[in-house]
Design an enzyme around this catalytic site. Structure first.
Site, PDB file in Angstrom:
ATOM      1  N   HIS A 209     -32.774 -32.529  -2.432  1.00  0.00           N
ATOM      2  CA  HIS A 209     -34.094 -32.477  -1.802  1.00  0.00           C
ATOM      3  C   HIS A 209     -34.377 -31.138  -1.126  1.00  0.00           C
ATOM      4  O   HIS A 209     -35.531 -30.833  -0.817  1.00  0.00           O
ATOM      5  CB  HIS A 209     -34.270 -33.640  -0.807  1.00  0.00           C
ATOM      6  CG  HIS A 209     -33.519 -33.490   0.474  1.00  0.00           C
ATOM      7  ND1 HIS A 209     -32.303 -34.098   0.706  1.00  0.00           N
ATOM      8  CD2 HIS A 209     -33.797 -32.801   1.607  1.00  0.00           C
ATOM      9  CE1 HIS A 209     -31.882 -33.815   1.923  1.00  0.00           C
ATOM     10  NE2 HIS A 209     -32.769 -33.010   2.486  1.00  0.00           N
TER      11      HIS A 209
ATOM     12  N   SER B  74     -29.606 -30.150   6.428  1.00  0.00           N
ATOM     13  CA  SER B  74     -29.318 -30.860   5.191  1.00  0.00           C
ATOM     14  C   SER B  74     -28.662 -29.911   4.199  1.00  0.00           C
ATOM     15  O   SER B  74     -29.102 -28.776   4.019  1.00  0.00           O
ATOM     16  CB  SER B  74     -30.609 -31.410   4.582  1.00  0.00           C
ATOM     17  OG  SER B  74     -31.094 -32.487   5.317  1.00  0.00           O
TER      18      SER B  74
ATOM     19  N   ASP C  11     -28.317 -36.888  -4.593  1.00  0.00           N
ATOM     20  CA  ASP C  11     -28.902 -35.864  -3.720  1.00  0.00           C
ATOM     21  C   ASP C  11     -28.006 -34.625  -3.630  1.00  0.00           C
ATOM     22  O   ASP C  11     -27.843 -34.035  -2.574  1.00  0.00           O
ATOM     23  CB  ASP C  11     -29.169 -36.420  -2.318  1.00  0.00           C
ATOM     24  CG  ASP C  11     -30.188 -35.569  -1.552  1.00  0.00           C
ATOM     25  OD1 ASP C  11     -30.945 -34.830  -2.197  1.00  0.00           O
ATOM     26  OD2 ASP C  11     -30.205 -35.642  -0.302  1.00  0.00           O
TER      27      ASP C  11
END
Length: 364
Positions: free
Chosen positions: A86, A194, A116
């Site tokens: 993402h 992230s 992911d």
């Protein structure tokens, strides 16, 4: 005399306090603090900032660029960088900022929305690349200390510490798939972190920070990381092929609940019911059948008449999720034996040669 003596002692105390403030004694660091400091010193240069540029339409439908930021870990001296899907999704341009401030254009290598996980690459001198070593997520314990390092804005790395709050969690990825054995931690995973590494006290990466759970968007001490054992399995194929090939049954499934089974008067009350088979797919070639009629059960309209899968290689299957979890242990081309209950009530054992799931996402 008493008044003079009182003033003298007050002066001594004041002077001592001022001296203590001017020359504070260094407090001895705990062993845990020393460990945090040393791991940050060693590994933070291997954590990079990733800036992605995405093209989108504004209010007037003009195409305008929008930038996002995330973190990543250098995983090889060839310049491969591990991050989240993402973080780089739909990016038209990727730029990496190293710990020393140098910036490099990055090339997309591969991505897997279902875990992911993504890999990008930069061409940088080996002397500037500090590799984050990968450990194992197999024997993690609740209560074990972890460190999360990120580089959210390209201004320098950040460090947060905490413990493993839970293991074996299930998290739904941006691709819609369930990711198994996810690590839950109370180490703060702030926006922009992230893709950064979750590290154990020995300095090994045990996960990739991917998400926080928060009703407000602020960190409330519930963060998640993709386990490194999953990462290692996926990354290998991302570098080789640009994508990860998943085993494919070639069938649309739904969970058969006891209430549905009772209303439909089936001979089995749990399992993965086949709604549809893909023509020419593995399930179709093995002779499995999908639904052929509609039935209303309460407020639900079900496609009925399909086979119900109740076991795989001797293991029971109680739901569609059970079957999908079991299939992830296999690779395309593997044979699996499925215990099946046909709509008429007959039981059968069917051998299926798994295919490779068609790619739903196209990357540049």
């Amino acid at each position: 005399m008493n008044r003079w003596r009182k003033r003298w002692w007050m002066g001594v105390v004041t002077a001592a306090c001022l001296l203590a403030l001017a020359c504070p004694q260094a407090r001895a660091l705990t062993e845990d603090e020393k460990n945090n400091i040393e791991l940050y010193r060693q590994l933070s240069p291997g954590v990079v900032n990733i800036t992605s540029t995405v093209l989108e339409r504004d209010f007037f439908f003009n195409i305008v660029p929008r930038q996002g930021a995330g973190s990543g870990s250098i995983i090889s001296e060839e310049g491969y960088i591990l991050t989240n899907h993402h973080v780089i999704e739909d990016a038209r341009k990727l730029e990496v900022t190293l710990a020393n401030g140098k910036k490099y254009a990055a090339k997309f290598i591969g991505s897997d929305p279902n875990t992911d996980i993504a890999v990008i690459k930069i061409d940088a001198p080996k002397k500037d690349l500090v590799v984050i070593p990968m450990g194992s997520s197999r024997d993690l314990k609740v209560g074990q200390k972890v460190l999360a390092i990120g580089n959210p804005f390209g201004l320098g790395q950040t460090l947060t510490t905490g413990i493993i709050s839970s293991v074996g969690r299930t998290l739904r990825s941006p691709g819609g798939a369930l990711v198994e054995d996810v690590i839950q931690t109370d180490a703060s995973i702030n926006p922009g972190n992230s893709g950064g590494p979750l590290i154990d006290s020995s300095g090994k990466m045990i996960g990739v920070n991917t998400a926080i759970f928060s009703p407000t968007g602020a960190n409330v001490g519930i963060g998640f990381a993709i386990p490194v054992d999953t990462v290692k399995q996926v990354v290998r194929e991302l570098i080789e092929k640009g994508y990860y090939g998943y085993p494919w049954l070639g069938a649309t499934l739904m969970t058969l609940f006891p209430d549905f089974a009772e209303a439909l008067q089936l001979s089995v009350n749990r399992g993965a019911m086949i709604v549809e088979v893909v023509p020419g797919g593995p399930a179709d070639k093995a002779g499995l059948r999908g639904g052929h009629a509609r039935a209303q059960v309460g407020n639900y309209v079900l496609i009925v008449g399909g086979d119900v899968i109740v076991g795989i290689d001797g293991e029971p299957v109680d739901s569609a999720d059970d079957l999908m979890r079991a299939l992830r242990r296999y690779r395309p081309g593997n044979r699996v034996r499925l215990d099946v209950v046909h709509w008429e009530g007959d039981r059968d054992r069917v051998t299926v040669i798994l295919g490779e799931r068609p790619r739903r996402y196209r990357y540049r």
